[in-house]
Each structure stands twice: as C-alpha cells, then as structure tokens.
Scaffold this motif. Structure first.
Motif, PDB file in Angstrom:
ATOM      1  N   ALA A  80      15.450  36.249  -5.147  1.00 55.47           N
ATOM      2  CA  ALA A  80      16.455  37.166  -5.672  1.00 55.47           C
ATOM      3  C   ALA A  80      17.846  36.775  -5.182  1.00 55.47           C
ATOM      4  N   ASP A  81      17.950  36.375  -3.926  1.00 54.13           N
ATOM      5  CA  ASP A  81      19.238  35.930  -3.395  1.00 54.13           C
ATOM      6  C   ASP A  81      19.748  34.708  -4.147  1.00 54.13           C
ATOM      7  N   LEU A  82      18.834  33.803  -4.493  1.00 54.09           N
ATOM      8  CA  LEU A  82      19.215  32.603  -5.229  1.00 54.09           C
ATOM      9  C   LEU A  82      19.786  32.972  -6.590  1.00 54.09           C
ATOM     10  N   VAL A  83      19.133  33.898  -7.283  1.00 56.12           N
ATOM     11  CA  VAL A  83      19.626  34.362  -8.579  1.00 56.12           C
ATOM     12  C   VAL A  83      20.996  35.010  -8.418  1.00 56.12           C
ATOM     13  N   TYR A  84      21.131  35.855  -7.390  1.00 54.03           N
ATOM     14  CA  TYR A  84      22.400  36.545  -7.133  1.00 54.03           C
ATOM     15  C   TYR A  84      23.526  35.526  -6.918  1.00 54.03           C
ATOM     16  N   ASP A  85      23.267  34.520  -6.085  1.00 57.90           N
ATOM     17  CA  ASP A  85      24.293  33.527  -5.772  1.00 57.90           C
ATOM     18  C   ASP A  85      24.689  32.720  -7.005  1.00 57.90           C
ATOM     19  N   GLN A  86      23.702  32.412  -7.845  1.00 62.56           N
ATOM     20  CA  GLN A  86      24.002  31.633  -9.051  1.00 62.56           C
ATOM     21  C   GLN A  86      24.853  32.441 -10.026  1.00 62.56           C
ATOM     22  N   ILE A  87      24.514  33.714 -10.199  1.00 64.76           N
ATOM     23  CA  ILE A  87      25.292  34.576 -11.093  1.00 64.76           C
ATOM     24  C   ILE A  87      26.697  34.766 -10.532  1.00 64.76           C
ATOM     25  N   GLU A  88      26.805  34.968  -9.228  1.00 67.42           N
ATOM     26  CA  GLU A  88      28.114  35.145  -8.593  1.00 67.42           C
ATOM     27  C   GLU A  88      28.983  33.911  -8.803  1.00 67.42           C
ATOM     28  N   SER A  89      28.378  32.728  -8.652  1.00 71.74           N
ATOM     29  CA  SER A  89      29.119  31.479  -8.830  1.00 71.74           C
ATOM     30  C   SER A  89      29.636  31.345 -10.261  1.00 71.74           C
ATOM     31  N   MET A  90      28.791  31.680 -11.240  1.00 71.21           N
ATOM     32  CA  MET A  90      29.204  31.582 -12.638  1.00 71.21           C
ATOM     33  C   MET A  90      30.294  32.590 -12.968  1.00 71.21           C
ATOM     34  N   LEU A  91      30.184  33.800 -12.418  1.00 71.90           N
ATOM     35  CA  LEU A  91      31.213  34.815 -12.642  1.00 71.90           C
ATOM     36  C   LEU A  91      32.540  34.380 -12.036  1.00 71.90           C
ATOM     37  N   GLY A  92      32.480  33.724 -10.873  1.00 74.29           N
ATOM     38  CA  GLY A  92      33.703  33.234 -10.248  1.00 74.29           C
ATOM     39  C   GLY A  92      34.400  32.205 -11.121  1.00 74.29           C
ATOM     40  N   GLY A  93      33.614  31.324 -11.745  1.00 70.95           N
ATOM     41  CA  GLY A  93      34.190  30.330 -12.643  1.00 70.95           C
ATOM     42  C   GLY A  93      34.827  30.962 -13.867  1.00 70.95           C
ATOM     43  N   ILE A  94      34.170  31.986 -14.431  1.00 70.73           N
ATOM     44  CA  ILE A  94      34.723  32.685 -15.593  1.00 70.73           C
ATOM     45  C   ILE A  94      36.007  33.403 -15.211  1.00 70.73           C
ATOM     46  N   ALA A  95      36.032  34.033 -14.039  1.00 72.07           N
ATOM     47  CA  ALA A  95      37.227  34.742 -13.578  1.00 72.07           C
ATOM     48  C   ALA A  95      38.402  33.780 -13.440  1.00 72.07           C
ATOM     49  N   GLU A  96      38.145  32.593 -12.919  1.00 71.45           N
ATOM     50  CA  GLU A  96      39.207  31.593 -12.780  1.00 71.45           C
ATOM     51  C   GLU A  96      39.726  31.155 -14.146  1.00 71.45           C
ATOM     52  N   ASP A  97      38.803  30.941 -15.093  1.00 76.14           N
ATOM     53  CA  ASP A  97      39.201  30.510 -16.442  1.00 76.14           C
ATOM     54  C   ASP A  97      40.021  31.579 -17.143  1.00 76.14           C
ATOM     55  N   ASN A  98      39.735  32.863 -16.857  1.00 79.92           N
ATOM     56  CA  ASN A  98      40.413  33.963 -17.535  1.00 79.92           C
ATOM     57  C   ASN A  98      41.670  34.417 -16.816  1.00 79.92           C
ATOM     58  N   ALA A  99      42.090  33.684 -15.802  1.00 80.47           N
ATOM     59  CA  ALA A  99      43.269  34.104 -15.040  1.00 80.47           C
ATOM     60  C   ALA A  99      44.531  34.054 -15.891  1.00 80.47           C
ATOM     61  N   ASP A 100      44.629  33.042 -16.773  1.00 82.85           N
ATOM     62  CA  ASP A 100      45.832  32.887 -17.588  1.00 82.85           C
ATOM     63  C   ASP A 100      45.740  33.638 -18.904  1.00 82.85           C
ATOM     64  N   CYS A 101      44.593  33.587 -19.541  1.00 82.39           N
ATOM     65  CA  CYS A 101      44.418  34.300 -20.812  1.00 82.39           C
ATOM     66  C   CYS A 101      42.944  34.642 -20.976  1.00 82.39           C
ATOM     67  N   THR A 102      42.676  35.705 -21.727  1.00 84.65           N
ATOM     68  CA  THR A 102      41.316  36.191 -21.892  1.00 84.65           C
ATOM     69  C   THR A 102      40.614  35.438 -23.022  1.00 84.65           C
ATOM     70  N   CYS A 103      39.457  34.875 -22.723  1.00 87.54           N
ATOM     71  CA  CYS A 103      38.651  34.160 -23.716  1.00 87.54           C
ATOM     72  C   CYS A 103      37.492  35.060 -24.136  1.00 87.54           C
ATOM     73  N   SER A 104      37.384  35.332 -25.437  1.00 95.68           N
ATOM     74  CA  SER A 104      36.343  36.248 -25.911  1.00 95.68           C
ATOM     75  C   SER A 104      34.945  35.715 -25.622  1.00 95.68           C
ATOM     76  N   THR A 105      34.757  34.401 -25.746  1.00 96.49           N
ATOM     77  CA  THR A 105      33.448  33.817 -25.455  1.00 96.49           C
ATOM     78  C   THR A 105      33.099  33.969 -23.985  1.00 96.49           C
ATOM     79  N   CYS A 106      34.105  33.748 -23.115  1.00 95.75           N
ATOM     80  CA  CYS A 106      33.884  33.900 -21.672  1.00 95.75           C
ATOM     81  C   CYS A 106      33.532  35.346 -21.327  1.00 95.75           C
ATOM     82  N   MET A 107      34.221  36.291 -21.954  1.00 92.87           N
ATOM     83  CA  MET A 107      33.953  37.700 -21.668  1.00 92.87           C
ATOM     84  C   MET A 107      32.549  38.086 -22.124  1.00 92.87           C
TER      85      MET A 107
END
Length: 202
Positions: free
Chosen positions: A135-162
């Motif tokens: 479960a921790d492994l799943v949590y860490d993987q999801i957290e990592s992916m969310l962090g990448g999406i947050a960085e990508d959306n810092a300048d403008c919001t991408c509907s696919t990313c959201m």
C-alpha cells in the motif's frame, strides 16, 4: 454540443491482446490493448477535441478556462464514442485511454477490474506488514505522479492533466481509502501553491 458531430465516426480493429495484471492483496485487472485504425471523421473529431491554444489566445482567464472545459467535454464524448465502437463498457474507477500513434492509427488501453480484494482493509497507516509495504508503494507512486502534474500545471491548467489527476485520486480512494485520497489531494494543492508562489490562507 454545437458543431461537434460524432455520427460518422468509425474504427477498424487491427489487433487485440490482453493479459492479467495482479498486485497481491490490492488489485487484479485484465489489461486490454487494442490497435485500431480510425476513419477520417474519427481523426478529424479527435483533433477538434484537442486544445492547441494557450492562455494568451484569450482576453480573459475565464475565457481560457471556458475553452478548456469545452475541449475536455468534447474529448470525453469522443472517447465515449470510441468505447461504444470497440464494444467496451468502462465502469467506475476502471482505466481507459486512447492514444494516437501516427496518423489514423491509435491504441486503446482498457484496464478491466476482474477481481477485488479487501481493499478497504488495506490502509497506508497499517502496522508494518507486507500489505502495508504494498500500500505504501502505491501511495508513493500516486504521490510522485501528482507532484509531476502539479509542476506541469504551475503555469497553465491542462484539461488532460486535470483528468489524470482526478483518475489518480479516485484510484487512491479505491486502493487506499478516503483518508489517503484526501491527504494526496492536499499534497497536490500544496505542491501547486509552491510552484505558483501562492501562500496558503491557513
């Protein structure tokens, strides 16, 4: 939807394969991989649902957000049509994507839930057991992916990313529980705030 007609959309299935993917005590899915050839109408309406405009194409931020919402709604309708043509019924919290490879050739990936384990019993706060590690492994993987999406959306919001963000949070709720889902959503919001320089009200 205005000027968005999917009546003539068609696909030709070229090949299909599937395999069973297991994560002990967490999930068991059948992954379907379908290679298809789209007809001209399918390709045209696909491009009509993709946003190539950025914020500077619009006078106000709200106009830009309205444009993104329109494109997101179109893409969902297009994907629903492809699902119907491929004979796929996507249930809640099952994975589905359509990706263009080149020209009119696309690949469909559908992750079908074929067995559910006692997921609600698996909490990332559990004592140190094998289930906790998984479960921790799943949590860490999801957290990592969310962090990448947050960085990508810092300048403008991408509907696919959201859309991907929402899918990840739904997956977190399904696999790890509502508490983990809420914590991951807070992590995403805080990461966006850090990248955009916005201060929390708290």
């Amino acid at each position: 939807m205005k000027d968005y007609n999917l009546d003539e959309v068609g696909i030709e299935i070229l090949s299909e394969t599937k395999y069973e993917d297991k994560f002990p005590n967490v999930y068991n899915v059948m992954v379907h991989i379908i290679n298809v050839r789209m007809n001209p109408q399918a390709v045209s309406t696909y491009y009509d649902a993709k946003s190539e405009n950025d914020r500077f194409c619009y006078k106000t931020h709200q106009e830009y957000l309205d444009h993104l919402a329109e494109m997101d709604a179109r893409m969902k309708l297009w994907e629903k049509k492809i699902q119907e043509l491929a004979g796929i019924t996507v249930r809640e919290e099952e994975g589905f994507s359509v990706t263009q490879n080149v020209s009119e050739f696309f690949t469909i990936v559908y992750m079908e839930n074929i067995k559910k384990y006692g997921r609600k019993k698996i909490k990332y706060q559990k004592p140190s057991t094998m289930a906790m590690y998984e479960a921790d492994l799943v949590y860490d993987q999801i957290e990592s992916m969310l962090g990448g999406i947050a960085e990508d959306n810092a300048d403008c919001t991408c509907s696919t990313c959201m859309s991907t963000k929402d899918d990840l949070l739904s997956l977190a709720k399904e696999l790890l529980g509502a508490d983990a889902r809420d914590e991951l959503e807070n992590f995403y919001d805080e990461t966006v705030a850090e990248w955009t320089g916005e201060e929390s009200d708290e």
